[in-house]
Write a protein that holds these residues in place. Sequence first.
Motif, PDB file in Angstrom:
ATOM      1  N   LEU A  41       0.813  -1.214   0.000  1.00  0.00           N
ATOM      2  CA  LEU A  41       0.000   0.000   0.000  1.00  0.00           C
ATOM      3  C   LEU A  41       0.849   1.267   0.000  1.00  0.00           C
ATOM      4  O   LEU A  41       0.479   2.270  -0.631  1.00  0.00           O
ATOM      5  N   THR A  42       1.973   1.239   0.685  1.00  0.00           N
ATOM      6  CA  THR A  42       2.846   2.423   0.650  1.00  0.00           C
ATOM      7  C   THR A  42       3.469   2.577  -0.734  1.00  0.00           C
ATOM      8  O   THR A  42       3.683   3.703  -1.195  1.00  0.00           O
ATOM      9  N   TRP A  43       3.749   1.466  -1.412  1.00  0.00           N
ATOM     10  CA  TRP A  43       4.264   1.545  -2.782  1.00  0.00           C
ATOM     11  C   TRP A  43       3.250   2.232  -3.688  1.00  0.00           C
ATOM     12  O   TRP A  43       3.607   3.084  -4.506  1.00  0.00           O
ATOM     13  N   VAL A  44       1.972   1.878  -3.555  1.00  0.00           N
ATOM     14  CA  VAL A  44       0.922   2.509  -4.362  1.00  0.00           C
ATOM     15  C   VAL A  44       0.909   4.016  -4.127  1.00  0.00           C
ATOM     16  O   VAL A  44       0.790   4.819  -5.057  1.00  0.00           O
ATOM     17  N   SER A  45       1.047   4.418  -2.867  1.00  0.00           N
ATOM     18  CA  SER A  45       0.972   5.849  -2.538  1.00  0.00           C
ATOM     19  C   SER A  45       2.171   6.613  -3.084  1.00  0.00           C
ATOM     20  O   SER A  45       2.064   7.807  -3.387  1.00  0.00           O
ATOM     21  N   GLN A  46       3.298   5.941  -3.241  1.00  0.00           N
ATOM     22  CA  GLN A  46       4.520   6.632  -3.670  1.00  0.00           C
ATOM     23  C   GLN A  46       4.722   6.588  -5.182  1.00  0.00           C
ATOM     24  O   GLN A  46       5.342   7.484  -5.758  1.00  0.00           O
ATOM     25  N   ALA A  47       4.192   5.540  -5.821  1.00  0.00           N
ATOM     26  CA  ALA A  47       4.464   5.358  -7.251  1.00  0.00           C
ATOM     27  C   ALA A  47       3.263   5.668  -8.134  1.00  0.00           C
ATOM     28  O   ALA A  47       3.405   5.773  -9.353  1.00  0.00           O
ATOM     29  N   GLY A  48       2.098   5.800  -7.550  1.00  0.00           N
ATOM     30  CA  GLY A  48       0.892   5.957  -8.349  1.00  0.00           C
ATOM     31  C   GLY A  48       0.412   7.388  -8.507  1.00  0.00           C
ATOM     32  O   GLY A  48       1.154   8.357  -8.303  1.00  0.00           O
ATOM     33  N   LYS A  49      -0.864   7.512  -8.840  1.00  0.00           N
ATOM     34  CA  LYS A  49      -1.459   8.806  -9.136  1.00  0.00           C
ATOM     35  C   LYS A  49      -1.673   9.668  -7.898  1.00  0.00           C
ATOM     36  O   LYS A  49      -1.976  10.853  -8.015  1.00  0.00           O
ATOM     37  N   LEU A  50      -1.510   9.062  -6.723  1.00  0.00           N
ATOM     38  CA  LEU A  50      -1.710   9.840  -5.500  1.00  0.00           C
ATOM     39  C   LEU A  50      -0.756  11.029  -5.453  1.00  0.00           C
ATOM     40  O   LEU A  50      -1.108  12.091  -4.943  1.00  0.00           O
ATOM     41  N   LYS A  51       0.438  10.864  -5.995  1.00  0.00           N
ATOM     42  CA  LYS A  51       1.418  11.944  -5.986  1.00  0.00           C
ATOM     43  C   LYS A  51       0.922  13.170  -6.739  1.00  0.00           C
ATOM     44  O   LYS A  51       1.321  14.299  -6.458  1.00  0.00           O
ATOM     45  N   GLU A  52       0.032  12.952  -7.709  1.00  0.00           N
ATOM     46  CA  GLU A  52      -0.508  14.064  -8.488  1.00  0.00           C
ATOM     47  C   GLU A  52      -1.460  14.931  -7.654  1.00  0.00           C
ATOM     48  O   GLU A  52      -1.759  16.066  -8.036  1.00  0.00           O
ATOM     49  N   MET A  53      -1.935  14.398  -6.519  1.00  0.00           N
ATOM     50  CA  MET A  53      -2.878  15.133  -5.685  1.00  0.00           C
ATOM     51  C   MET A  53      -2.170  15.993  -4.646  1.00  0.00           C
ATOM     52  O   MET A  53      -2.828  16.693  -3.868  1.00  0.00           O
ATOM     53  N   GLY A  54      -0.830  15.936  -4.609  1.00  0.00           N
ATOM     54  CA  GLY A  54      -0.087  16.738  -3.643  1.00  0.00           C
ATOM     55  C   GLY A  54       0.971  15.917  -2.935  1.00  0.00           C
ATOM     56  O   GLY A  54       1.177  14.738  -3.223  1.00  0.00           O
ATOM     57  N   ALA A  55       1.617  16.568  -1.970  1.00  0.00           N
ATOM     58  CA  ALA A  55       2.702  15.916  -1.228  1.00  0.00           C
ATOM     59  C   ALA A  55       2.142  15.113  -0.058  1.00  0.00           C
ATOM     60  O   ALA A  55       1.274  15.582   0.679  1.00  0.00           O
TER      61      ALA A  55
END
Length: 361
Positions: A57-71
């Motif tokens: 789950l942390t990999w998803v947060s770091q490598a996926g589209k979540l990064k586009e929503m901010g830091a």
Amino acid sequence: MTKHRFSQHALSEWMKDEGPESEIVISSRVRVARNLSNQPFPMLASDQQSKDVMDQLTWVSQAGKLKEMGAFETIVLSDLSELDKRVLVEKHLISPNLANESRSGAVILSNNESVSIMINEEDHLRIQCLYPGFQIKEAWTLANGIDDIFEEAVDYAFDEKRGYLTTCPTNVGTGIRASVMMHLPALVLTSQINRILSAVTQVGLAVRGLYGEGSEALGNLFQVSNQITLGQSENEIIDNLYSVARQIIEHEKAARKRLLDESRIRTEDRVKRSYGILSYASIMDSKEAAQRLSDVRLGADLGILPEVSPQVLNELLVMTQPGFLQQTFNEKMSPEQRDYRRAELIRKQLRGEKGHGGVEI
């Protein structure tokens, strides 16, 4: 950027904005519970399985589209002190259950702390979105968007008939809990609160205190949330809560007008007495502090104490909690010492004085 910064400040950045109906609705929250299909639920998982879930789950947060929503920043709970975890609970950034999790518990926090993604809590994944004021629909839109990002990357435990599968049966179905935190002093003072809350429970909503299930409604703060997660769509759940909360807001406004029309002098006396006690008291327990702060908040909203900022009072709700008190003064305290420090902190905050280390407290 350090993980400790999330426990250093009482007021999250998102709380500094005033949302709609903010004189009554302190905050709106949506929480989404999900589990992975290929792993046992957290209560049955081994240490290695819990770690695998966290890594995935942390990999998803770091490598996926979540990064586009901010830091965002990932914090592993085992890296925090017990005091840091307690402060995060007091700020509603993690749950008490996650704070007690010793096996691969983690939280992913947005910079402004409006998004909190808990890993290996009661469920593998709990996405929480917070907005100031009455913005429950906006909170749902954000939570739903983040949920979609994770669902694209992992397989959720899902049943065509029952919906999303969760550890607790009361969350099965949509897996969402939506709530509004409401300050309802006028309904309490006019003895209407029991009738209103009874009506709320009859339409499938729950009423709890500041820290959720099992907590007391201190300071006239009530958390109104959905109870039903199965048999209704997400939008139906949100719309129902929105409609009922809107009615409660109107009842509170009417009760406040009644206080000014029929009991102005008595109301002003109550507000100013509480302000005087908060300004000069040498000791103050948490229950009295919550009640006095509620009186002063009402006075600020009604124009009786125009010099008092509601934001200061929102901040004091967190700053006067046991964990944050000990964090602020950097000392372990007995209950009696906390009562003394709590009173000191409130006095300084209301007077706009500087706290320890020259920091505004």
